[in-house]
Design an enzyme around this catalytic site. Structure first.
Site, mmCIF file in Angstrom:
data_model
loop_
_atom_site.group_PDB
_atom_site.id
_atom_site.type_symbol
_atom_site.label_atom_id
_atom_site.label_comp_id
_atom_site.label_asym_id
_atom_site.label_seq_id
_atom_site.Cartn_x
_atom_site.Cartn_y
_atom_site.Cartn_z
ATOM 1 N N TYR A 24 0.781 -1.176 -0.095
ATOM 2 C CA TYR A 24 -0.079 -0.031 0.010
ATOM 3 C C TYR A 24 1.016 1.357 0.079
ATOM 4 O O TYR A 24 0.757 2.365 -0.749
ATOM 5 C CB TYR A 24 -1.052 -0.121 1.215
ATOM 6 C CG TYR A 24 -1.920 1.223 1.293
ATOM 7 C CD1 TYR A 24 -3.106 0.804 0.891
ATOM 8 C CD2 TYR A 24 -1.727 2.305 1.883
ATOM 9 C CE1 TYR A 24 -4.155 1.548 1.065
ATOM 10 C CE2 TYR A 24 -2.946 3.102 1.982
ATOM 11 C CZ TYR A 24 -3.966 2.787 1.555
ATOM 12 O OH TYR A 24 -4.927 4.014 1.666
ATOM 13 N N PHE A 36 -10.816 19.031 -24.254
ATOM 14 C CA PHE A 36 -11.141 17.799 -24.406
ATOM 15 C C PHE A 36 -12.504 17.576 -23.848
ATOM 16 O O PHE A 36 -12.653 18.378 -22.446
ATOM 17 C CB PHE A 36 -10.228 16.792 -23.892
ATOM 18 C CG PHE A 36 -10.385 15.329 -23.980
ATOM 19 C CD1 PHE A 36 -10.417 14.773 -25.241
ATOM 20 C CD2 PHE A 36 -10.614 14.518 -23.026
ATOM 21 C CE1 PHE A 36 -10.872 13.596 -25.568
ATOM 22 C CE2 PHE A 36 -11.155 13.319 -23.081
ATOM 23 C CZ PHE A 36 -11.158 12.641 -24.484
ATOM 24 N N THR A 37 -13.398 16.709 -24.066
ATOM 25 C CA THR A 37 -14.655 16.480 -23.183
ATOM 26 C C THR A 37 -14.536 16.539 -21.733
ATOM 27 O O THR A 37 -15.194 17.233 -21.033
ATOM 28 C CB THR A 37 -15.148 15.149 -23.519
ATOM 29 O OG1 THR A 37 -14.401 14.039 -23.690
ATOM 30 C CG2 THR A 37 -15.520 15.190 -25.107
ATOM 31 N N ASP A 44 -1.187 18.730 -21.050
ATOM 32 C CA ASP A 44 -1.865 17.241 -21.216
ATOM 33 C C ASP A 44 -1.072 16.350 -21.987
ATOM 34 O O ASP A 44 -0.947 16.619 -23.472
ATOM 35 C CB ASP A 44 -3.316 17.567 -21.872
ATOM 36 C CG ASP A 44 -3.871 16.136 -21.828
ATOM 37 O OD1 ASP A 44 -3.209 14.976 -21.581
ATOM 38 O OD2 ASP A 44 -5.457 16.287 -21.929
ATOM 39 N N LYS A 72 -2.986 5.779 -22.510
ATOM 40 C CA LYS A 72 -2.604 6.229 -23.863
ATOM 41 C C LYS A 72 -1.092 6.254 -23.695
ATOM 42 O O LYS A 72 -0.333 5.550 -24.422
ATOM 43 C CB LYS A 72 -2.952 7.361 -24.259
ATOM 44 C CG LYS A 72 -4.492 7.648 -24.327
ATOM 45 C CD LYS A 72 -5.070 8.622 -25.204
ATOM 46 C CE LYS A 72 -6.733 8.765 -25.040
ATOM 47 N NZ LYS A 72 -7.175 9.058 -26.314
ATOM 48 N N ARG A 83 -17.189 12.217 -32.905
ATOM 49 C CA ARG A 83 -16.480 13.491 -32.280
ATOM 50 C C ARG A 83 -17.033 14.529 -32.997
ATOM 51 O O ARG A 83 -16.718 15.101 -33.794
ATOM 52 C CB ARG A 83 -15.026 13.112 -32.631
ATOM 53 C CG ARG A 83 -14.480 12.190 -31.578
ATOM 54 C CD ARG A 83 -14.114 12.336 -30.128
ATOM 55 N NE ARG A 83 -15.168 12.127 -29.275
ATOM 56 C CZ ARG A 83 -14.781 11.889 -28.056
ATOM 57 N NH1 ARG A 83 -13.521 11.691 -27.507
ATOM 58 N NH2 ARG A 83 -15.884 11.606 -27.204
ATOM 59 N N PHE A 128 -22.750 11.446 -24.803
ATOM 60 C CA PHE A 128 -22.324 10.717 -25.467
ATOM 61 C C PHE A 128 -21.896 9.270 -25.316
ATOM 62 O O PHE A 128 -21.881 8.383 -25.766
ATOM 63 C CB PHE A 128 -20.987 11.264 -26.400
ATOM 64 C CG PHE A 128 -19.961 11.575 -25.891
ATOM 65 C CD1 PHE A 128 -19.773 12.800 -25.071
ATOM 66 C CD2 PHE A 128 -18.618 10.662 -25.540
ATOM 67 C CE1 PHE A 128 -18.634 13.021 -24.163
ATOM 68 C CE2 PHE A 128 -17.812 10.879 -24.638
ATOM 69 C CZ PHE A 128 -17.522 12.080 -24.010
HETATM 70 N N1 F0G Z 1 -6.967 13.925 -22.126
HETATM 71 C C1 F0G Z 1 -6.897 13.599 -23.249
HETATM 72 C C2 F0G Z 1 -6.229 14.137 -24.440
HETATM 73 C C3 F0G Z 1 -7.282 12.385 -23.685
HETATM 74 O O1 F0G Z 1 -7.496 11.985 -24.869
HETATM 75 C C4 F0G Z 1 -8.195 11.715 -22.540
HETATM 76 C C5 F0G Z 1 -8.803 10.429 -22.834
HETATM 77 C C6 F0G Z 1 -8.100 12.187 -21.442
HETATM 78 C C7 F0G Z 1 -7.438 13.336 -21.155
HETATM 79 C C8 F0G Z 1 -8.773 11.468 -20.211
HETATM 80 O O2 F0G Z 1 -7.997 10.531 -20.024
HETATM 81 O O3 F0G Z 1 -9.496 8.642 -20.275
HETATM 82 O O4 F0G Z 1 -7.759 8.153 -18.743
HETATM 83 O O5 F0G Z 1 -9.435 9.484 -18.072
HETATM 84 N N2 F0G Z 1 -9.325 10.199 -24.166
HETATM 85 C C9 F0G Z 1 -9.954 9.018 -24.385
HETATM 86 C C10 F0G Z 1 -10.280 8.751 -25.706
HETATM 87 C C11 F0G Z 1 -11.040 8.804 -23.419
HETATM 88 O O6 F0G Z 1 -11.010 7.795 -26.075
HETATM 89 O O7 F0G Z 1 -9.933 9.655 -26.615
HETATM 90 P P1 F0G Z 1 -8.761 9.222 -19.570
#
Ligand code: F0G
Length: 482
Positions: free
Chosen positions: A80, A132-133, A223, A266, A389, A455
């Site tokens: 832990y 980003f979303t 990011d 990623k 998208r 979405f």
């Molecule tokens: N920033 C970027 C540029 C991303 O593409 C994503 C995730 C995140 C932050 C959030 O990261 O998913 O680990 O919480 N993109 C995914 C996609 C969801 O399908 O493009 P996460």
């Protein structure tokens, strides 16, 4: 990937890895695909993977791991607090980014949650090259707002501009002037700008952004989720980077920033995420939230196996022959689609191939979600799962009106080192068929619409019986083939 000259004239991206573990796929017949997309409310997020042939939904958490990553997972130190695994990860991040402090999280959006909680309050503004979303949702939940300052070229779908993710410096100065530096929570640069087609920024542009931030005492946050693609494009498209190694470009990038956060789903082809911080005071501001929301400071919601895989994956990201696979396959797919007249985002970016639904189905109004409709049609035609998208991925205004997206895209992600070239060729073939039959595709309308991040789990239905007609045409053209 290697640029190996072929005796014939074909240009083929050649893999510098071999496949040693495989997963069986199945391709359901077209009638079943219609049934499944109907059950999923025409939302590709709600399809079950068993019903999907090629899963091009995302590159998140589905990249292929190397043998070394798998091996490292077996020697993890499970504890832990204070695990040796965590120390290895922290050391690797320090080595690569040169930032002393690290806070682990369970994934990228958890970093955004913490950053928004600490830096954003009502009235605060976060300028960024593009939103980003999940980033935008966290900022607006805190009462802040987002200013998108990508250069005008960034929104041109067809372009030869190599750095469509660049921030417009004049716009940045204007926004800081307008709101006052004290109201800018931080400036955010997204590498491999996701929502505009995985488009990179140049190192030169990042340096200019960094100078403006320093001038005004505003933190610069990177990011780095899609950093691997951005690094490859810096190296291959930016003259002064050509003689630099990927490791040098990485360090130069990091040196310009105050905070770097990432999704390890990623970056590093693993799972998890985290925030690297240069300054102790900023680190101390964010630290208390990690044990509260993520887990203790030496795992932050990640398993030790994930952390071991990430440590190795980060090191492998410094290898140009590893990080070039995604962009080179995407480049190939984009080129093949262009040859067949299919409208795609150019130049090819990272993450995936992006089809321009605004032109593909120009008869569908934005109020009927052209990119969502095209994603649904593509699944019916091929069993390939892509991701909308466009307007569906936006959030309505507080008064309920729609925000029509700048771009209507269907993203076909190519998770790194996962698909073969023949699978890419299959995708190109079915997309070309769909393009020739595009007049059969109709719009979608909501049946159930969630308020936030609609979405992900909203349900839609076709505005007419266009899907049955598409299936009938498929049968006519392909006979009893799948
Ligand atoms: N920033 C970027 C540029 C991303 O593409 C994503 C995730 C995140 C932050 C959030 O990261 O998913 O680990 O919480 N993109 C995914 C996609 C969801 O399908 O493009 P996460």
């Amino acid at each position: 990937m290697a640029t190996v000259k072929f005796y014939g004239n074909e240009t083929v991206p050649l893999e510098m890895h071999k496949v040693r573990i495989v997963q069986k796929l199945s391709l359901p017949p077209v009638e079943r695909r219609l049934e499944k997309i109907t059950e999923a409310g025409n939302n590709t997020f709600l399809l079950k993977n068993d019903d999907v042939f090629l899963d091009m939904l995302t590159d998140s958490g589905v990249n292929a791991m190397s043998d070394r990553q798998q091996a490292a997972m077996l020697v993890a130190d499970d504890s832990y607090a204070g695990s040796a695994t965590y120390t290895r990860l922290e050391d690797k991040l320090r080595d690569i980014f040169g930032m002393h402090y690290f806070l682990p999280t369970h994934q990228g959006r958890a970093c955004e949650h913490i950053l928004a909680k600490v830096f954003v309050s009502p009235g605060k503004v976060v300028p960024m090259n593009y939103h980003f979303t999940t980033t935008k949702a966290h900022i607006t939940l805190q009462g802040g707002s987002v200013e998108e300052l990508v250069t005008d070229a960034g929104l041109e779908v067809v372009s030869v501009n190599p750095f469509k993710g660049n921030m417009d410096i004049a716009k940045l100065r204007a926004v800081i002037g307008q709101h006052g530096a004290g109201n800018i929570a931080f400036v955010r640069m997204e590498s491999g700008t996701n929502l505009i087609g995985g488009q990179p920024f140049s190192l030169a542009n990042l340096a200019e952004v960094s100078n403006v931030c320093k001038e005004h005492g505003v933190p610069l946050v990177l990011d780095a989720s899609l950093l691997a693609d951005n690094l490859y494009f810096n190296k291959t498209r930016e003259d002064h980077c050509k003689a630099m190694s990927i490791r040098e470009i990485t360090r130069r990038t990091a040196d310009l920033c105050d905070i770097i956060y990432f999704s390890a789903r990623k970056l590093g082809c693993a799972r998890g995420g985290g925030i690297c911080i240069r300054d102790r005071a900023l680190f101390e501001k964010m630290r208390p939230l990690v044990p509260l929301y993520e887990g203790f400071l030496t795992y932050g919601g990640m398993s030790v196996r994930e952390m071991e895989a990430l440590t190795v994956g980060l090191e492998e990201t410094m290898d140009e022959e590893m990080i070039n696979q995604g962009p080179m396959f995407i480049g190939y797919m984009v080129e093949q689609l262009q040859e067949r007249g299919v409208p795609v985002i150019t130049p090819a970016g990272g993450l995936g191939c992006h089809i321009d639904a605004k032109r593909f189905v120009d008869h569908i109004p934005q109020s009927q979600y052209p990119a969502g409709a095209l994603a649904s049609a593509l699944y019916i035609a091929s069993g390939i799962r892509g991701m909308e998208r466009g307007t569906l991925s936006e959030q309505r205004e507080p008064d309920g009106s729609e925000i029509f997206a700048n771009m209507e895209l269907v993203r076909l992600a190519l998770p790194r080192r996962v698909f073969t070239l023949s699978q890419v060729k299959y995708a190109v073939d079915r997309i070309a068929w769909l393009y020739d039959n595009r007049h059969l595709i109709g719009g979608l309308t909501f049946v159930e619409e969630p308020e936030v991040l609609r979405f992900f789990y909203g349900l839609l239905e076709p505005v007419s019986d266009w899907q049955n007609k598409l299936v009938a045409k498929f049968r006519e053209d392909f006979g009893d083939s799948l």
